[in-house]
Design a protein around this motif. Sequence first.
Motif, mmCIF file in Angstrom:
data_model
loop_
_atom_site.group_PDB
_atom_site.id
_atom_site.type_symbol
_atom_site.label_atom_id
_atom_site.label_comp_id
_atom_site.label_asym_id
_atom_site.label_seq_id
_atom_site.Cartn_x
_atom_site.Cartn_y
_atom_site.Cartn_z
ATOM 1 N N THR A 278 104.248 38.432 -72.704
ATOM 2 C CA THR A 278 102.756 38.840 -72.878
ATOM 3 C C THR A 278 101.950 37.735 -72.353
ATOM 4 O O THR A 278 101.043 38.091 -71.607
ATOM 5 N N ALA A 279 102.287 36.348 -72.618
ATOM 6 C CA ALA A 279 101.397 35.636 -71.841
ATOM 7 C C ALA A 279 101.620 35.468 -70.384
ATOM 8 O O ALA A 279 100.633 35.287 -69.806
ATOM 9 N N ALA A 280 102.741 35.343 -69.823
ATOM 10 C CA ALA A 280 103.021 35.700 -68.377
ATOM 11 C C ALA A 280 102.142 36.933 -67.842
ATOM 12 O O ALA A 280 101.744 36.714 -66.799
ATOM 13 N N ALA A 281 102.240 37.892 -68.346
ATOM 14 C CA ALA A 281 101.717 39.224 -68.377
ATOM 15 C C ALA A 281 100.327 38.958 -67.899
ATOM 16 O O ALA A 281 99.571 39.267 -67.082
ATOM 17 N N SER A 282 99.614 38.420 -68.955
ATOM 18 C CA SER A 282 98.176 38.226 -68.845
ATOM 19 C C SER A 282 97.738 37.240 -67.954
ATOM 20 O O SER A 282 96.720 37.139 -67.284
ATOM 21 N N GLY A 283 98.689 36.122 -67.613
ATOM 22 C CA GLY A 283 98.336 35.079 -66.657
ATOM 23 C C GLY A 283 98.334 35.744 -65.081
ATOM 24 O O GLY A 283 97.350 35.586 -64.390
ATOM 25 N N SER A 284 99.274 36.716 -64.962
ATOM 26 C CA SER A 284 99.242 37.644 -63.832
ATOM 27 C C SER A 284 98.024 38.331 -63.782
ATOM 28 O O SER A 284 97.422 38.276 -62.578
ATOM 29 N N MET A 285 97.609 38.896 -64.759
ATOM 30 C CA MET A 285 96.314 39.837 -64.448
ATOM 31 C C MET A 285 95.130 38.974 -64.288
ATOM 32 O O MET A 285 94.313 39.009 -63.348
ATOM 33 N N ALA A 286 95.018 37.643 -65.026
ATOM 34 C CA ALA A 286 93.865 36.750 -64.903
ATOM 35 C C ALA A 286 93.983 36.239 -63.321
ATOM 36 O O ALA A 286 92.903 36.155 -62.892
ATOM 37 N N ALA A 287 95.044 36.120 -62.827
ATOM 38 C CA ALA A 287 95.059 35.506 -61.339
ATOM 39 C C ALA A 287 94.768 36.652 -60.417
ATOM 40 O O ALA A 287 93.944 36.357 -59.401
ATOM 41 N N MET A 288 94.930 37.822 -60.653
ATOM 42 C CA MET A 288 94.309 39.005 -59.773
ATOM 43 C C MET A 288 92.633 39.164 -60.056
ATOM 44 O O MET A 288 92.051 39.343 -59.054
ATOM 45 N N GLY A 289 92.418 38.638 -61.395
ATOM 46 C CA GLY A 289 90.888 38.674 -61.569
ATOM 47 C C GLY A 289 90.299 37.407 -60.799
ATOM 48 O O GLY A 289 89.428 37.744 -60.147
ATOM 49 N N VAL A 290 90.988 36.253 -60.759
ATOM 50 C CA VAL A 290 90.396 35.088 -60.037
ATOM 51 C C VAL A 290 90.431 35.350 -58.479
ATOM 52 O O VAL A 290 89.436 35.383 -57.688
ATOM 53 N N ASN A 291 91.577 36.066 -57.887
ATOM 54 C CA ASN A 291 91.714 36.518 -56.357
ATOM 55 C C ASN A 291 90.664 37.330 -56.145
ATOM 56 O O ASN A 291 89.877 37.551 -55.188
ATOM 57 N N THR A 292 90.380 38.588 -56.938
ATOM 58 C CA THR A 292 89.258 39.528 -56.782
ATOM 59 C C THR A 292 88.105 38.991 -56.647
ATOM 60 O O THR A 292 87.221 39.218 -55.888
ATOM 61 N N ALA A 293 87.778 37.999 -57.453
ATOM 62 C CA ALA A 293 86.472 37.513 -57.531
ATOM 63 C C ALA A 293 86.133 36.663 -56.108
ATOM 64 O O ALA A 293 85.062 36.690 -55.816
ATOM 65 N N LEU A 294 87.328 35.855 -55.651
ATOM 66 C CA LEU A 294 86.940 35.208 -54.654
ATOM 67 C C LEU A 294 86.983 35.906 -53.502
ATOM 68 O O LEU A 294 86.030 35.829 -52.649
ATOM 69 N N MET A 295 87.704 36.840 -53.442
ATOM 70 C CA MET A 295 87.574 37.845 -52.553
ATOM 71 C C MET A 295 85.996 38.652 -52.220
ATOM 72 O O MET A 295 85.690 38.662 -51.281
ATOM 73 N N GLU A 296 85.542 38.973 -53.374
ATOM 74 C CA GLU A 296 84.243 39.517 -53.313
ATOM 75 C C GLU A 296 83.339 38.526 -52.798
ATOM 76 O O GLU A 296 82.243 38.861 -52.100
ATOM 77 N N GLU A 297 83.411 37.313 -53.193
ATOM 78 C CA GLU A 297 82.335 36.483 -52.899
ATOM 79 C C GLU A 297 82.554 36.166 -51.361
ATOM 80 O O GLU A 297 81.696 36.187 -50.761
ATOM 81 N N ALA A 298 83.782 36.223 -50.774
ATOM 82 C CA ALA A 298 83.747 36.083 -49.260
ATOM 83 C C ALA A 298 83.264 37.165 -48.484
ATOM 84 O O ALA A 298 82.682 36.842 -47.414
ATOM 85 N N PHE A 299 83.219 38.283 -49.080
ATOM 86 C CA PHE A 299 82.635 39.388 -48.425
ATOM 87 C C PHE A 299 81.307 39.542 -48.414
ATOM 88 O O PHE A 299 80.591 40.337 -47.888
ATOM 89 N N GLN A 300 80.702 38.695 -49.415
ATOM 90 C CA GLN A 300 79.210 38.764 -49.818
ATOM 91 C C GLN A 300 78.587 37.639 -48.789
ATOM 92 O O GLN A 300 77.344 37.545 -48.781
#
Length: 301
Positions: A278-300
Motif C-alpha cells: 500500500t505504501a508503494a502504491a501511494s508512492g506511485s500515485m503521488a509521483a503521478m501527482g507530482v508529474n501532473t503538477a509539473l506538466m500543468e505548470e509547463a503548459f501555463q
Amino acid sequence: MIYDCAIIGGGPAGLNAALVLGRARRTVALCDNNRPRNRVTHASHGFITQDGVTPSEFRRKAYADVLKYPSVQHYAVPVTEIIKEQGTFTVVVEGSEPIRARKVLLAVGLDETLPDLPGVGDVYGTSVFHCPYCDGWELRDQALIAIGDHPRIFHIAKLLFGWSRDVVICTNGTQVLDDEQKRQLSAKGIRVTEQRVAALHSEQGKLTEVEWTDGTRLARSGGFVMPQWTPHTVRFASLGFDTNEWGGIKTNELGESSVPGLFAAGEAATGMGAQLITAAASGSMAAMGVNTALMEEAFQE
Ligand SMILES: Cc1cc2nc3c(=O)[nH]c(=O)nc-3n(C[C@H](O)[C@H](O)[C@H](O)COP(=O)(O)OP(=O)(O)OC[C@H]3O[C@@H](n4cnc5c(N)ncnc54)[C@H](O)[C@@H]3O)c2cc1C
C-alpha cells in the motif's frame, strides 16, 4: 541545479515514487537515511512476487530498479529541514550542500516505539509482531498472546481467531475490554487476562513464556503487541501541512498536501502502520501527482 522533485524517504513509498518519476524523465533527489520501520524483521510478506523477501533484499532490488534511470540521484543522508520560499523548496541535508527542488514528496514513514514490556526487544520481528496480515501465517496454529492496553486489542483478538484457536489476550493491567466484548471472545475460546506483564522470556528471539507480576508464567510461542507510531514528518511541521487524526499528512487522491507543491505518500500520509504494497502504491500515485503538477505548470508558462 533545481531538481523537479526531492523525495525524502527511500522505503517502498519513496522508491516507487522515484521509479515512476525517473521513468517520466523528471530529475529527482532521493534522500534516505536507511532506517525503515521493518528493519528488525527477518522477512516481509504479502507483496505479490516478493513474498518472504528480506527487507534488505527488497531495498537492494528496489534501488537497482530506480537507479537505472539517470535522472534519479541518491543522497544517503538524513534531511534535517525543509524550507519553502517563493514556490521552490530548499532541503537541508546533513553533511552536504542544501538541495533545491520544485516539488517535495515526503515518504519518511513512522517512528515506532515498542510498548514497555521487558524482553519485547528480544522477540520483536522474530516471534512477536504487530500485524497479523504480515506475520500471522508464520504463527498459524501456535500458542499465541496479544498484549495491548488500547480498545483496539478487541479487533486484534477477533482477527487472530483466523490464524490460531489458542489465543490469550492480555490487557496488561488495564480494563479496556467491556463485559460484552469479553463474553464474545470467551464464546470463541479466546482467553482474556488483565494481569500486568513482568517479562517476555525467549530463546534466540523465540518467545517461550510470558511472566506476570504475580510470578506466574504461561508458555507461548508467538504473539502480537501494539507499538506507538509517530510520523517522522513532525520534524517538518513548520511547513504548515494539515494532518489527519493519526498525525499523517492529509492529501488529495494524487498525494498533494494542503501546502501547494508538497506531496506525501506511504505511512507519512496514513500516520499509522500500513503495508509495503500500500505504501508503494501511494508512492506511485503521488509521483503521478507530482508529474501532473509539473506538466500543468509547463503548459501555463
Ligand atoms: C516488524 C515489522 C514487520 C513488518 N512486516 C511486514 C510485512 O511482512 N509485509 C508488509 O507489507 N509490511 C510489513 N511491515 C510494514 C512495512 O514495513 C511498512 O508498511 C512500510 O515499510 C511502510 O513504507 P514507507 O515507505 O511508508 O516507510 P518506511 O519503509 O519506513 O521508509 C521510510 C524511509 O524514510 C527514511 N527517513 C525517515 N526520516 C528521514 C529523514 N529525515 N531524512 C531522510 N530519510 C528519512 C527512513 O530511513 C526510511 O528508509 C512490517 C513492519 C514491521 C515493523
